[in-house]
Write a protein that holds these residues in place. Structure first.
Motif, PDB file in Angstrom:
ATOM      1  N   LEU A  85       0.829  -1.203   0.000  1.00 18.66           N
ATOM      2  CA  LEU A  85       0.000   0.000   0.000  1.00 18.66           C
ATOM      3  C   LEU A  85       0.863   1.253   0.000  1.00 18.66           C
ATOM      4  CD1 LEU A  85      -2.742   1.403   0.195  1.00 18.66           C
ATOM      5  CD2 LEU A  85      -2.631   1.080   2.682  1.00 18.66           C
ATOM      6  N   ARG A  86       1.934   1.238   0.778  1.00 24.61           N
ATOM      7  CA  ARG A  86       2.836   2.382   0.830  1.00 24.61           C
ATOM      8  C   ARG A  86       3.461   2.644  -0.544  1.00 24.61           C
ATOM      9  NH1 ARG A  86       7.201   5.149   1.731  1.00 24.61           N
ATOM     10  NH2 ARG A  86       7.514   6.314   3.634  1.00 24.61           N
ATOM     11  N   THR A  87       3.832   1.593  -1.231  1.00 26.46           N
ATOM     12  CA  THR A  87       4.401   1.737  -2.570  1.00 26.46           C
ATOM     13  C   THR A  87       3.398   2.378  -3.520  1.00 26.46           C
ATOM     14  OG1 THR A  87       5.833  -0.169  -2.234  1.00 26.46           O
ATOM     15  CG2 THR A  87       5.404   0.466  -4.513  1.00 26.46           C
ATOM     16  N   GLU A  88       2.163   1.922  -3.473  1.00 28.57           N
ATOM     17  CA  GLU A  88       1.130   2.488  -4.344  1.00 28.57           C
ATOM     18  C   GLU A  88       0.874   3.954  -4.004  1.00 28.57           C
ATOM     19  OE1 GLU A  88      -0.304   1.117  -7.060  1.00 28.57           O
ATOM     20  OE2 GLU A  88       1.164  -0.451  -6.694  1.00 28.57           O
ATOM     21  N   THR A  94       4.023  10.695  -6.523  1.00 24.51           N
ATOM     22  CA  THR A  94       4.954  10.997  -7.622  1.00 24.51           C
ATOM     23  C   THR A  94       4.202  11.554  -8.824  1.00 24.51           C
ATOM     24  OG1 THR A  94       6.505   9.309  -6.885  1.00 24.51           O
ATOM     25  CG2 THR A  94       6.666  10.002  -9.184  1.00 24.51           C
ATOM     26  N   ASN A  95       3.074  10.941  -9.163  1.00 26.03           N
ATOM     27  CA  ASN A  95       2.279  11.416 -10.297  1.00 26.03           C
ATOM     28  C   ASN A  95       1.773  12.838 -10.058  1.00 26.03           C
ATOM     29  OD1 ASN A  95       2.642   9.029 -11.660  1.00 26.03           O
ATOM     30  ND2 ASN A  95       0.674   8.165 -11.062  1.00 26.03           N
ATOM     31  N   ALA A  96       1.308  13.121  -8.847  1.00 29.19           N
ATOM     32  CA  ALA A  96       0.828  14.473  -8.537  1.00 29.19           C
ATOM     33  C   ALA A  96       1.969  15.480  -8.642  1.00 29.19           C
ATOM     34  CB  ALA A  96       0.206  14.503  -7.142  1.00 29.19           C
ATOM     35  N   THR A 126      -2.475  14.946   1.243  1.00 29.54           N
ATOM     36  CA  THR A 126      -3.254  13.777   1.663  1.00 29.54           C
ATOM     37  C   THR A 126      -2.428  12.500   1.566  1.00 29.54           C
ATOM     38  OG1 THR A 126      -5.300  14.837   0.929  1.00 29.54           O
ATOM     39  CG2 THR A 126      -5.359  12.450   1.216  1.00 29.54           C
ATOM     40  N   VAL A 127      -1.656  12.358   0.493  1.00 27.77           N
ATOM     41  CA  VAL A 127      -0.808  11.176   0.326  1.00 27.77           C
ATOM     42  C   VAL A 127       0.234  11.120   1.435  1.00 27.77           C
ATOM     43  CG1 VAL A 127       0.965  10.121  -1.140  1.00 27.77           C
ATOM     44  CG2 VAL A 127      -1.196  10.870  -2.148  1.00 27.77           C
ATOM     45  N   ARG A 128       0.862  12.239   1.747  1.00 27.04           N
ATOM     46  CA  ARG A 128       1.864  12.265   2.829  1.00 27.04           C
ATOM     47  C   ARG A 128       1.244  11.843   4.157  1.00 27.04           C
ATOM     48  NH1 ARG A 128       4.605  17.760   0.886  1.00 27.04           N
ATOM     49  NH2 ARG A 128       6.169  16.856  -0.490  1.00 27.04           N
ATOM     50  N   GLN A 129       0.065  12.351   4.462  1.00 26.50           N
ATOM     51  CA  GLN A 129      -0.607  11.989   5.711  1.00 26.50           C
ATOM     52  C   GLN A 129      -0.970  10.504   5.726  1.00 26.50           C
ATOM     53  OE1 GLN A 129      -3.855  14.744   5.577  1.00 26.50           O
ATOM     54  NE2 GLN A 129      -2.698  16.393   6.561  1.00 26.50           N
ATOM     55  N   THR A 130      -1.415  10.007   4.589  1.00 20.63           N
ATOM     56  CA  THR A 130      -1.792   8.597   4.496  1.00 20.63           C
ATOM     57  C   THR A 130      -0.569   7.698   4.618  1.00 20.63           C
ATOM     58  OG1 THR A 130      -3.642   9.241   3.068  1.00 20.63           O
ATOM     59  CG2 THR A 130      -3.076   6.908   3.118  1.00 20.63           C
ATOM     60  N   VAL A 131       0.526   8.079   3.982  1.00 21.51           N
ATOM     61  CA  VAL A 131       1.771   7.302   4.098  1.00 21.51           C
ATOM     62  C   VAL A 131       2.220   7.257   5.555  1.00 21.51           C
ATOM     63  CG1 VAL A 131       4.244   7.342   3.560  1.00 21.51           C
ATOM     64  CG2 VAL A 131       2.572   7.572   1.731  1.00 21.51           C
ATOM     65  N   ALA A 132       2.136   8.382   6.251  1.00 23.67           N
ATOM     66  CA  ALA A 132       2.518   8.404   7.672  1.00 23.67           C
ATOM     67  C   ALA A 132       1.624   7.468   8.484  1.00 23.67           C
ATOM     68  CB  ALA A 132       2.445   9.831   8.214  1.00 23.67           C
ATOM     69  N   ALA A 133       0.335   7.457   8.185  1.00 20.65           N
ATOM     70  CA  ALA A 133      -0.587   6.566   8.898  1.00 20.65           C
ATOM     71  C   ALA A 133      -0.292   5.099   8.584  1.00 20.65           C
ATOM     72  CB  ALA A 133      -2.036   6.908   8.539  1.00 20.65           C
TER      73      ALA A 133
END
Length: 148
Positions: A85-88, A94-96, A126-133
């Motif tokens: 999940l972290r990889t995805e 990266t795309n953003a 949002t991605v950064r926050q989700t990766v941290a979670a």
């Protein structure tokens, strides 16, 4: 292949460290043509030599770091799913960033670009926050797994 299996294989195959002296001992193993092709295809996918992939997996199992499928616990799958999940999520970030870079590269801003850039910034946050979670959840799962 399940994401957990994919993540476990990548983690294990990359962990085998290089040694100062060349490994000289051999173990010969025979595979069917199809088995060999599958091993080599998987090794290529991970940018590894076939022998490195097989050696890493065998050594991980001997070190009790890779359970055979029947020996895997639900926590093993959970940890590997978090890694996948972290990889995805990183790919989404990266795309953003690539979208934002492209829009910022052109000196003439189009009115629509500002809205797209704002949305890209929101997405990256949002991605950064989700990766941290995800990282925190994976850490908790790994800590509980080691304690078990």
């Amino acid at each position: 292949m399940r994401a957990a299996d994919e993540a476990a294989l990548r983690r294990i195959a990359r962990r085998r460290a290089r040694q100062n002296v060349q490994r000289r001992e051999r173990v010969d193993v025979r595979y069917s043509v199809n088995e060999k092709q599958a091993i080599l295809a998987e090794a290529r996918r991970h940018n590894l030599a076939g022998a490195h992939l097989v050696g890493a997996i065998v050594m991980a199992h001997l070190d009790s770091d890779l359970a055979l499928p029947a020996e895997r616990a639900a926590t093993d799958d959970l940890i590997d799913e978090f890694a996948a999940l972290r990889t995805e999520l990183a790919r989404i970030g990266t795309n953003a960033n690539q979208i934002a870079h492209r829009l910022n590269a052109d000196g003439n801003a189009h009115p629509v670009d500002a809205a797209v850039l704002a949305e890209a910034r929101r997405l990256v946050t949002t991605v950064r926050q989700t990766v941290a979670a995800v990282d925190a959840a994976a850490d908790v799962a790994a800590t509980h797994h080691r304690a078990a």
